[in-house]
Design a protein around this motif. Structure first.
Motif, short mmCIF file in Angstrom:
data_model
loop_
_atom_site.label_atom_id
_atom_site.label_comp_id
_atom_site.label_asym_id
_atom_site.label_seq_id
_atom_site.Cartn_x
_atom_site.Cartn_y
_atom_site.Cartn_z
N VAL A 63 66.75 42.58 112.65
CA VAL A 63 66.50 41.29 111.97
C VAL A 63 67.73 40.87 111.19
O VAL A 63 68.17 39.71 111.25
N ALA A 64 68.34 41.82 110.46
CA ALA A 64 69.52 41.50 109.65
C ALA A 64 70.62 40.94 110.55
O ALA A 64 71.34 40.01 110.18
N ASN A 65 70.72 41.49 111.75
CA ASN A 65 71.73 41.05 112.70
C ASN A 65 71.48 39.63 113.18
O ASN A 65 72.41 38.87 113.45
N SER A 66 70.21 39.25 113.27
CA SER A 66 69.89 37.92 113.80
C SER A 66 69.94 36.84 112.72
O SER A 66 69.95 35.67 113.02
N LEU A 67 69.98 37.26 111.45
CA LEU A 67 70.07 36.28 110.37
C LEU A 67 71.54 35.98 110.10
O LEU A 67 72.43 36.64 110.62
N ASP A 68 71.75 34.99 109.24
CA ASP A 68 73.11 34.57 108.96
C ASP A 68 73.74 35.45 107.88
O ASP A 68 74.20 34.96 106.86
#
Ligand SMILES: CC(C)(COP(=O)(O)OP(=O)(O)OC[C@H]1O[C@@H](n2cnc3c(N)ncnc32)[C@H](O)[C@@H]1OP(=O)(O)O)[C@@H](O)C(=O)NCCC(=O)NCCS
Length: 191
Positions: A53-58
């Motif tokens: 998730v962290a990777n897909s957020l900005d």
């Protein structure tokens, strides 16, 4: 000039393709640090999901490397709407490197990145018993308010200036070069 980093340590931003380094680092945190980082004793499966998730957020993630191994991170992520002026920051440093100025150096970089993205308010959520994180936030003039056993530190980020943008660019250029060296040395190292 802030405290020097521990020997062989350096800080650079993580690349999108380095999620697995982040994952492995978070799994290496001892139980107490893991609890402090996430505000609860989370499972390995939670961490696996979290890094995706962290990777897909900005997010902007700064990493602290020692001998090419990721030993600490500072994650900066916008909160809420697209043009938000608020962001959240979270820190994790593996035990042997705690209390050696790494958190201070990572927060310094994170504040610079926050400033250059126009974030006016940086939330840092940590447990009420996390004295070190509170001390660290206070070093950057955080204002702390208490809420249901959780301390929320809010740091006002100064406005971006040409110099602050240039400073981020300069430290990133160094980071990019050393990241390439890392990748190269991983390729030539015997398994
Ligand atoms: C909290 C954390 C990020 C702090 O980073 P750090 O590298 O250990 O902190 P620093 O060495 O930069 O020290 C920052 C300040 O904390 C205080 N401090 C350092 N060690 C301390 C200790 N053992 N006890 C109390 N305060 C301490 C000092 O005031 C220090 O500033 P100074 O050295 O100028 O006096 C790190 O310890 C960590 O990752 N802990 C586990 C995960 C966590 O708690 N994350 C925060 C939730 S988001």
């Amino acid at each position: 000039m802030r405290d020097p980093l521990p020997q062989n340590g350096r800080i650079r931003k993580l690349w999108v393709g380095e999620t697995e380094l982040y994952h492995a680092h978070l799994l290496r945190l001892d139980p107490q640090s893991r609890r402090s980082r996430f505000g609860a004793s989370v499972s390995d499966a939670f961490i696996a999901n979290y890094v995706q998730v962290a990777n897909s957020l900005d997010s902007v993630i700064h990493g602290f490397f020692v001998d090419d191994i990721l030993r600490g991170t500072a994650e900066l992520r916008p909160l809420g709407a697209t043009f938000t002026h608020e962001a959240e920051a979270a820190f994790s440093i593996e035990t042997p490197w705690q209390s050696h100025g790494v958190g201070t150096a990572l927060l310094d970089r994170t504040l610079l990145a926050a400033r250059n993205r126009g974030f006016k308010l940086l939330h840092m959520a940590c447990l009420a018993d996390n004295r070190r994180m509170q001390q660290l936030a206070l070093k950057f003039d955080a204002e702390l308010s208490f809420d249901f056993g959780t301390v929320v530190g809010e740091v006002e980020a100064a406005h971006p200036t040409p110099m602050s943008v240039l400073r981020e660019f300069v430290v990133d250029s160094t980071g990019f070069a050393t990241a390439l060296l890392d990748a190269h040395s991983r390729l030539i190292k015997p398994a």
